[in-house]
Write a protein that holds these residues in place. Sequence first.
Motif, PDB file in Angstrom:
ATOM      1  N   ASN A 234       0.788  -1.267  -0.097  1.00 37.02           N
ATOM      2  CA  ASN A 234      -0.047  -0.136  -0.167  1.00 37.02           C
ATOM      3  C   ASN A 234       0.867   1.193   0.064  1.00 37.02           C
ATOM      4  N   PRO A 235       0.949   2.084  -1.201  1.00 41.65           N
ATOM      5  CA  PRO A 235       1.644   3.213  -1.242  1.00 41.65           C
ATOM      6  C   PRO A 235       1.421   4.232   0.073  1.00 41.65           C
ATOM      7  N   LYS A 236       0.290   4.322   0.421  1.00 44.91           N
ATOM      8  CA  LYS A 236      -0.249   5.225   1.461  1.00 44.91           C
ATOM      9  C   LYS A 236       0.600   5.016   2.742  1.00 44.91           C
ATOM     10  N   LEU A 237       1.047   3.664   2.942  1.00 45.48           N
ATOM     11  CA  LEU A 237       1.718   3.249   4.313  1.00 45.48           C
ATOM     12  C   LEU A 237       3.141   2.918   3.958  1.00 45.48           C
ATOM     13  N   VAL A 238       3.430   2.688   2.749  1.00 49.14           N
ATOM     14  CA  VAL A 238       5.002   2.242   2.302  1.00 49.14           C
ATOM     15  C   VAL A 238       5.321   3.294   1.196  1.00 49.14           C
ATOM     16  N   LYS A 239       6.140   4.144   1.482  1.00 46.19           N
ATOM     17  CA  LYS A 239       6.397   5.218   0.523  1.00 46.19           C
ATOM     18  C   LYS A 239       7.410   4.590  -0.797  1.00 46.19           C
ATOM     19  N   GLN A 240       8.145   3.651  -0.096  1.00 43.79           N
ATOM     20  CA  GLN A 240       8.929   3.017  -1.489  1.00 43.79           C
ATOM     21  C   GLN A 240       8.371   1.960  -2.033  1.00 43.79           C
ATOM     22  N   ALA A 241       7.088   1.833  -1.921  1.00 41.79           N
ATOM     23  CA  ALA A 241       6.175   0.892  -2.853  1.00 41.79           C
ATOM     24  C   ALA A 241       6.270   1.195  -4.284  1.00 41.79           C
ATOM     25  N   PHE A 242       5.909   0.426  -5.355  1.00 43.64           N
ATOM     26  CA  PHE A 242       6.100   0.593  -6.705  1.00 43.64           C
ATOM     27  C   PHE A 242       5.234  -0.310  -7.284  1.00 43.64           C
ATOM     28  N   ASP A 445       1.074  -2.151  14.638  1.00 41.38           N
ATOM     29  CA  ASP A 445       2.083  -2.728  14.049  1.00 41.38           C
ATOM     30  C   ASP A 445       2.141  -2.762  12.583  1.00 41.38           C
ATOM     31  N   VAL A 446       1.113  -2.557  12.055  1.00 46.19           N
ATOM     32  CA  VAL A 446       0.698  -2.861  10.504  1.00 46.19           C
ATOM     33  C   VAL A 446       1.943  -1.894   9.850  1.00 46.19           C
ATOM     34  N   LYS A 447       1.958  -0.758   9.787  1.00 48.21           N
ATOM     35  CA  LYS A 447       2.821   0.062   9.058  1.00 48.21           C
ATOM     36  C   LYS A 447       4.222  -0.340   9.298  1.00 48.21           C
ATOM     37  N   LYS A 448       4.593  -0.523  10.454  1.00 43.34           N
ATOM     38  CA  LYS A 448       6.004  -0.851  10.747  1.00 43.34           C
ATOM     39  C   LYS A 448       6.370  -2.300  10.104  1.00 43.34           C
ATOM     40  N   ALA A 449       5.415  -3.259  10.089  1.00 47.76           N
ATOM     41  CA  ALA A 449       5.292  -4.573   9.518  1.00 47.76           C
ATOM     42  C   ALA A 449       5.603  -4.438   7.780  1.00 47.76           C
ATOM     43  N   LEU A 450       4.672  -3.717   7.385  1.00 46.76           N
ATOM     44  CA  LEU A 450       4.872  -3.621   5.863  1.00 46.76           C
ATOM     45  C   LEU A 450       5.929  -2.954   5.332  1.00 46.76           C
ATOM     46  N   ASN A 451       6.500  -1.924   6.114  1.00 45.65           N
ATOM     47  CA  ASN A 451       7.848  -1.147   5.859  1.00 45.65           C
ATOM     48  C   ASN A 451       8.984  -1.962   6.100  1.00 45.65           C
ATOM     49  N   THR A 452       8.896  -2.920   7.076  1.00 47.73           N
ATOM     50  CA  THR A 452       9.996  -3.908   7.316  1.00 47.73           C
ATOM     51  C   THR A 452      10.263  -4.934   6.070  1.00 47.73           C
ATOM     52  N   LEU A 453       8.903  -5.504   5.916  1.00 50.06           N
ATOM     53  CA  LEU A 453       8.989  -6.503   5.046  1.00 50.06           C
ATOM     54  C   LEU A 453       9.224  -6.039   3.490  1.00 50.06           C
ATOM     55  N   HIS A 454       8.641  -4.937   3.203  1.00 49.83           N
ATOM     56  CA  HIS A 454       8.908  -4.130   1.922  1.00 49.83           C
ATOM     57  C   HIS A 454      10.597  -4.138   1.860  1.00 49.83           C
ATOM     58  N   GLU A 455      11.054  -3.513   2.885  1.00 52.80           N
ATOM     59  CA  GLU A 455      12.647  -3.246   2.750  1.00 52.80           C
ATOM     60  C   GLU A 455      13.341  -4.631   2.689  1.00 52.80           C
ATOM     61  N   ARG A 456      13.001  -5.659   3.251  1.00 48.58           N
ATOM     62  CA  ARG A 456      13.621  -7.021   3.261  1.00 48.58           C
ATOM     63  C   ARG A 456      13.416  -7.614   1.775  1.00 48.58           C
ATOM     64  N   PHE A 457      12.304  -7.591   1.433  1.00 50.30           N
ATOM     65  CA  PHE A 457      12.105  -8.276   0.008  1.00 50.30           C
ATOM     66  C   PHE A 457      12.265  -7.558  -1.189  1.00 50.30           C
ATOM     67  N   PHE A 458      11.995  -6.234  -1.163  1.00 51.30           N
ATOM     68  CA  PHE A 458      11.990  -5.303  -2.393  1.00 51.30           C
ATOM     69  C   PHE A 458      12.852  -4.349  -2.501  1.00 51.30           C
ATOM     70  N   GLU A 459      13.632  -3.939  -1.732  1.00 51.59           N
ATOM     71  CA  GLU A 459      14.594  -2.608  -1.810  1.00 51.59           C
ATOM     72  C   GLU A 459      15.959  -3.096  -1.875  1.00 51.59           C
ATOM     73  N   ALA A 513       7.888  12.402  10.426  1.00 50.09           N
ATOM     74  CA  ALA A 513       7.839  10.763  10.053  1.00 50.09           C
ATOM     75  C   ALA A 513       8.647  10.451   8.841  1.00 50.09           C
ATOM     76  N   GLU A 514       8.771  11.394   8.083  1.00 53.61           N
ATOM     77  CA  GLU A 514       9.352  11.499   6.691  1.00 53.61           C
ATOM     78  C   GLU A 514      10.960  11.538   6.754  1.00 53.61           C
ATOM     79  N   GLY A 515      11.338  12.070   7.911  1.00 54.20           N
ATOM     80  CA  GLY A 515      12.800  12.504   8.361  1.00 54.20           C
ATOM     81  C   GLY A 515      12.885  14.123   8.264  1.00 54.20           C
ATOM     82  N   ILE A 516      13.637  14.637   9.278  1.00 54.70           N
ATOM     83  CA  ILE A 516      13.617  16.031   9.369  1.00 54.70           C
ATOM     84  C   ILE A 516      14.704  16.564   8.312  1.00 54.70           C
TER      85      ILE A 516
END
Length: 814
Positions: A234-242, A445-459, A513-516
């Motif tokens: 979900n690109p609304k929760l995972v900014k790196q999604a494509f 924990d959904v947002k954190k889980a999605l970003n964690t897994l996306h980082e692990r499998f796609f980035e 949340a996106e970094g200062i």
Amino acid sequence: MKVLKFGGTSVGSTKNINKVISILGAYSITDQIICVVSAVGGITDRLLKAGTLANQKDKGYVAEFEAIKKTHFNLVAELIPKQNKSVLNHVENTLLELKSLLDGIYLINELSPKTSDKLVSFGELLSSYIITETLKNQKANAELKNSQELIVTNSNFTKAEVDYSLTNKNIKAYFKSIDHKITVLPGFVSKSKIGEITTLGRGGSDFTAAIIAAALKVEQLEIWTDVSGMFTANPKLVKQAFPIEKISYQEAMELSHFGAKVLYPPTVQPVFDLNIPIHIKNTLKPDDAGTIISKNSTNNKAPIKGITHISNIALLTLEGSGMVGIPGFSKRLFETLAQEKINVILITQASSEHSICFGIETKDAELAKNTLDATFENEISLHKINPIILEDNLSIIAVIGDNIKNHQGVSGKMFSALGKNNINIRAIAQGASERNISAVIADKDVKKALNTLHERFFEVKTKQLNLFITGVGNVGEKLIDQIEQQHNFLKKNLKIDVRIVGLANSKKMIFNAEGINLSNWASQFHYADKSSLKGFLNKVIALNLRNSIFVDVTANEAVAELYADYLKNSIAVVACSKIACSSTYENYKNLQDLSLKYNAPFLYETNVGAGLPIINTLNNLVASGDKVTSIQAVLSGSLNFVFNNFSDHTNFHDTVKRAQFEGYTEPDPRIDLSGIDVARKILILARENGGIMEIEDIQNDSFLTPANLESKSVDEFYKTLKADEAHFQKLYASAKAKNCQLKYVAEFKKGKAKVGLREIPEGHPFYNLEGKDNIVMFYTQRYPEQPLIVKGAGAGADVTASGLFADIIQIANK
């Protein structure tokens, strides 16, 4: 012939409808077009809300109706500004019919599934009419056909089942006889065999388009929406999604079932057997490639195609020793749920047959529990099984891909990544097809889980670190500067993306949340919220970002007291302050235990020797099986600076003042000169070596006078230094007479530790220690005569900041 379906957002405004018309115009140049449209965005929800309010005798339904009316009248006025009287009359008559239905619901206080279907059908009927008339107004060769005259269903209202035999016959007959270029059809709506209005379920416009496409055996079905295809998450929760370029029917159905809203799951079925590809396109960006769903789209290099989730899940568990070896429990369980029309989303059963747990929508949870408790009332009363256990505020996350079965270790990578971020898993399910691995986790924990897994499998194996820094004084500023300077290097060479998400000083705190933006972080404090230690902690917890690290760059005891709270929430702690690790042994040990329990690193290398790897070296010696027999060290860069610059040509007061001015002492130099700071450091090293000690166990041989030690303030302390200058000159003279250097030394041997000023003879490793340098000598079983020595700058903002930075990088590499 092409079939195009446009969703609610695609027809949700004048601007978007004009984009739809532009797309249809381009396609109709070469092809005959069938255009299926949803209701105007948000209208179906408004219709349902109006019906619910009317059923509840709440006259607020009139306001909802007026809003629906205004939306459609505005569209007509904007899309067909001239000669629209007949169109307005038709829309007004349709809306009067809708108002009459709502009034009836209000009067008889009844909203059955049959009435609900009639109510929500107005959305698609209105949108399809307005779009058709707009096309005609723009001279397009278009006609409207009511899908209710084509699609025949049973009477299972709100989610009717299609009679494909009659439906296909109707579709083929109608489209065989047409000669216009564009046919507009309302999606979602249908009629039963006896002529009652039915609907195909929420999202049913996709289904309508698929039914038409299958009946006519077109080459491709196009689903136009507001995103550029099905995304990896979900690109609304995972900014790196494509967007996913290609995906199989089965993968698409799994993703849709588990929460990917781009496609209504039943859509796939009519086109699946005929192998008609589905192309997901973006109305707002028609040139984007989108996603093609077809039979063969497996990529052997990518076992995972997407990660998705379903929120608002409740987990119910049936368990008890009386279930083991007794057939029929599962049958009774699922029969009961089926009778109540409760859909089961996930099922898992222990191989011991001791328990069955299943996931359902939260809205059905209480009904399911009460009904099942009644079904198994006898077994519960006999204590053969327990009352149904209900857990809510849960979500299901799923990794999906046809090729999971051909790749080893996918589940291991998934659960390892979640575990490292302390995301607790309540239940796991994996189908025999090995196309889907699902896990039930907490909603939070959904947002954190999605970003964690996306980082692990796609980035590209880039690990994101999210820092929260308290204390932006001299050392804090240097740390921020170092992070900004090294950001690109770390990302490119070490695949570490370090972001500062939160900053706090004693008065203000800022978060992003996106970094200062580190180029102007200081100016952002002008508009920041009031600082609060608890408030900072609560915000860090609420953001719940993966790989979160709290960095304490203060000397504040209240901050150190919160370390346990951070660790309990799986937030790593990097501490510059020595307060926590030199407090009671009980607190020190508790923090170590919490770090292990919650998989949250607790690092404090800068507690001893600033940026020198002293604690790390000691830990490596112990971990490798060596035994440290004694430690001798000069651990105060402040005191070393003072005694390296004090002589019979200077006075002690001015030397200490200079050390404070240049940042080598604490704001209160008594902390350094009293020896308590060095005592804390040797205490920490003793504890890291396995010693169970308290600060009171450290022998502190102070070189200060009673007047110095008893001073009530910093100003008074400096006055006593002036008054006692003869005392300090005497210490210097004694050392000089013996050709010795004055060094403040810490020692640990045979379970005992002491600190104090020593006269160091020439030739000793401590003798030539210059400036603010520290030195530690480790005597061990492997280094019994010639010690292992760590030496270098032990004070200063730059080196302390670099020590903190090193701890942060160490966490990234774990």
